[in-house]
Design an enzyme around this catalytic site. Structure first.
Site, PDB file in Angstrom:
ATOM      1  CG  ASP A 104      -6.470   9.800   0.431  1.00  0.00           C
ATOM      2  OD1 ASP A 104      -7.429  10.712   0.738  1.00  0.00           O
ATOM      3  OD2 ASP A 104      -6.267   8.687   1.123  1.00  0.00           O
ATOM      4  CG  ASN A 139      -4.908  -2.277   4.272  1.00  0.00           C
ATOM      5  OD1 ASN A 139      -4.718  -1.450   4.487  1.00  0.00           O
ATOM      6  ND2 ASN A 139      -4.723  -2.625   2.929  1.00  0.00           N
ATOM      7  CG  HIS A 146      -4.863   1.876   3.843  1.00  0.00           C
ATOM      8  ND1 HIS A 146      -5.510   1.297   2.969  1.00  0.00           N
ATOM      9  CD2 HIS A 146      -5.755   2.963   4.567  1.00  0.00           C
ATOM     10  CE1 HIS A 146      -6.823   1.961   2.923  1.00  0.00           C
ATOM     11  NE2 HIS A 146      -7.063   2.890   3.707  1.00  0.00           N
ATOM     12  CD  GLU A 194      -4.064   0.075  -0.033  1.00  0.00           C
ATOM     13  OE1 GLU A 194      -3.925  -0.181   1.334  1.00  0.00           O
ATOM     14  OE2 GLU A 194      -4.814  -0.216  -0.766  1.00  0.00           O
TER      15      GLU A 194
HETATM   16  C1  GLP Z   1      -9.830   5.309   3.134  1.00  0.00           C
HETATM   17  C2  GLP Z   1      -8.856   6.736   3.146  1.00  0.00           C
HETATM   18  C3  GLP Z   1      -8.197   6.825   4.303  1.00  0.00           C
HETATM   19  C4  GLP Z   1      -8.917   6.338   5.353  1.00  0.00           C
HETATM   20  C5  GLP Z   1      -9.326   4.960   5.437  1.00  0.00           C
HETATM   21  C6  GLP Z   1     -10.316   4.575   6.407  1.00  0.00           C
HETATM   22  O1  GLP Z   1      -9.634   4.578   1.841  1.00  0.00           O
HETATM   23  N1  GLP Z   1      -8.159   6.802   1.886  1.00  0.00           N
HETATM   24  O2  GLP Z   1      -7.551   8.251   4.255  1.00  0.00           O
HETATM   25  O3  GLP Z   1      -8.344   6.807   6.612  1.00  0.00           O
HETATM   26  O4  GLP Z   1      -9.565   4.546   4.005  1.00  0.00           O
HETATM   27  O5  GLP Z   1     -11.375   4.924   6.110  1.00  0.00           O
HETATM   28  P1  GLP Z   1     -12.760   4.842   6.803  1.00  0.00           P
HETATM   29  O6  GLP Z   1     -12.667   5.906   7.699  1.00  0.00           O
HETATM   30  O7  GLP Z   1     -13.971   5.105   6.097  1.00  0.00           O
HETATM   31  O8  GLP Z   1     -12.863   3.413   7.812  1.00  0.00           O
END
Ligand code: GLP
Length: 243
Positions: free
Chosen positions: A67, A136, A138, A143
């Site tokens: 992403d 959440n 995702h 989402e």
């Molecule tokens: C982000 C990314 C995801 C990631 C998730 C968790 O916003 N888009 O690809 O896995 O949220 O992030 P983190 O590893 O900082 O908890």
């Protein structure tokens, strides 16, 4: 599903890096799906360390990132492209043309999503898809919703997602409202999925996602259907699995 719980971040990082490096070493032209966020940074560090020891080359590897934010200019320090350069790409021998990340700086987001899906279709199948999980549930930026999309698409980020990512920006106002994300189709089509989860605040969501009902309200729960899912967790995230 193969769940491993580690009592140290170091062991988790080594295990994650080992799986990535193993894929690159055994597959002639490996295709890696890569993730950003705080979760994979230690794994990338370990991959770079092993690369520096001469154990692996990425010259024939292709990558697709999950992403990218919409609206950040190219080179913005919080863009996922810059994240990937700073954590991995600047330190390994992967040719620039084999790196793919959706471009969120373009006017025509729809055309960019289409272009990304064409690249993914040409590549065929991702060999190893690295994933984190949002608070959440995702994955990528898919989402929770009534329905999940198969294709790469633009998504309006949920408030809790913007808040979770606000730590990287000077103020909440600067957190992008939208992102482009690979859809569930390309993620679930990957040959192997490597899901990494760290920290006590993810314990409940990962337990629900992997043991609860499969529902679009928790996108990560769809991973239960995948035939080759490897989950690496630290002991805090894996707390509810250790009964
Ligand atoms: C982000 C990314 C995801 C990631 C998730 C968790 O916003 N888009 O690809 O896995 O949220 O992030 P983190 O590893 O900082 O908890």
């Amino acid at each position: 599903m193969n769940i491993h719980i580690f009592d140290s971040q170091e062991k988790l990082n080594q295990a994650g890096a080992g799986i990535i490096i193993g894929t690159v070493q055994t597959k002639q032209r490996a295709i890696l799906g890569l993730a950003t966020g705080s979760t994979p940074t230690g794994i990338y560090e370990e991959v770079v360390r092993e690369y520096n020891r001469g154990l692996v080359s990425f010259r024939k590897t292709t990558t697709f990132n999950l992403d990218e934010y919409v609206g950040l200019p190219v080179g913005h320090p919080e863009s996922y492209l810059v994240y990937m350069q700073q954590h991995l790409f600047n330190f390994i021998d992967i040719p620039a043309e084999q790196i793919h990340i959706p471009d969120g700086s373009l006017e025509d987001t729809l055309a960019e999503c289409k272009r990304y899906d064409e690249l993914l279709a040409d590549a065929g199948q991702i060999d190893l898809q690295l994933l984190g999980i949002g608070h959440n549930g995702h994955i990528g930026f898919n989402e929770p919703d009534h329905a999940l999309l198969r294709e790469t698409h633009a998504v309006t980020l949920r408030e809790e997602t913007r808040q979770a990512n606000a730590i990287y920006f000077d103020s909440m106002d600067e957190v992008p409202a939208q992102a482009i994300t690979m859809g569930m189709g390309a993620i679930l089509k990957a040959k192997t999925i490597l899901l990494v989860v760290r920290g006590a605040e993810k314990a409940e969501i990962i337990h629900k996602a992997l043991t609860g009902p499969i529902t679009t309200a928790i996108p990560a729960s769809l991973l239960q259907t995948h035939p080759s899912l490897v989950v690496l967790m630290d002991s805090e995230a894996g707390r509810l699995f250790q009964t």
